[in-house]
Scaffold this motif. Structure first.
Motif, short mmCIF file in Angstrom:
data_model
loop_
_atom_site.label_atom_id
_atom_site.label_comp_id
_atom_site.label_asym_id
_atom_site.label_seq_id
_atom_site.Cartn_x
_atom_site.Cartn_y
_atom_site.Cartn_z
N CYS A 83 31.31 38.03 37.86
CA CYS A 83 31.80 36.84 38.57
C CYS A 83 31.14 35.56 38.08
N PRO A 89 34.36 30.10 36.54
CA PRO A 89 34.01 28.95 37.39
C PRO A 89 34.52 29.08 38.83
N ASP A 90 35.59 29.83 39.03
CA ASP A 90 36.16 29.98 40.37
C ASP A 90 35.58 31.19 41.08
N LYS A 91 35.51 31.10 42.39
CA LYS A 91 35.08 32.23 43.21
C LYS A 91 36.15 33.32 43.14
N LEU A 92 35.74 34.56 42.91
CA LEU A 92 36.70 35.64 42.74
C LEU A 92 36.88 36.50 43.99
N THR A 111 40.31 36.62 45.71
CA THR A 111 40.94 35.31 45.83
C THR A 111 42.19 35.28 44.95
N GLU A 115 42.63 33.44 42.40
CA GLU A 115 42.15 33.44 41.01
C GLU A 115 41.83 34.85 40.54
#
Length: 82
Positions: free
Chosen positions: A28, A32-35, A46, A48
Motif C-alpha cells: 500500500c 499515493p491513494d489509500k487502498l 476503496t 482506487e
C-alpha cells in the motif's frame, strides 16, 4: 481483496497474520491513494483499490498458473517446438 481481512488471508496464503499485515503495508505504501478502509476486523477496498485490482488481477492469475507445481511448462513447450 478476496478474503476481506488479514486473518482469512493468512490462512489462505499459509503464513502468519503479521506477515500478511507487513506485506500489505509495504504494498500500500507504493501508491499515493489509500487502498483499504478498516471496518472492525474487515478491510474494505476503496474505489482506487478495486480499479487497481481489476488491472493487475489477470497478470497475477497468470503468474500463479505458471508457478503451479503440477504444470510442466518446459516439457509442453519442448513438445510443441518439436
Amino acid at each position: 481483496m478476496d478474503t476481506g481481512g488479514i486473518a482469512p488471508a493468512s490462512y489462505y496464503m499459509n503464513c502468519s497474520p503479521s506477515a500478511i499485515s507487513l506485506s500489505l503495508k509495504k504494498f500500500c505504501s507504493c501508491f499515493p491513494d489509500k487502498l483499504f478502509n478498516r471496518e472492525g476486523r474487515r478491510l474494505i477496498p476503496t474505489k482506487e483499490a478495486r480499479l487497481l485490482y481489476n488491472e493487475i488481477a489477470p497478470a497475477i492469475k497468470n503468474l500463479l498458473y505458471v508457478m503451479t507445481p503440477n504444470m510442466d511448462i518446459l516439457s509442453t513447450s519442448i513438445e510443441q517446438a518439436s
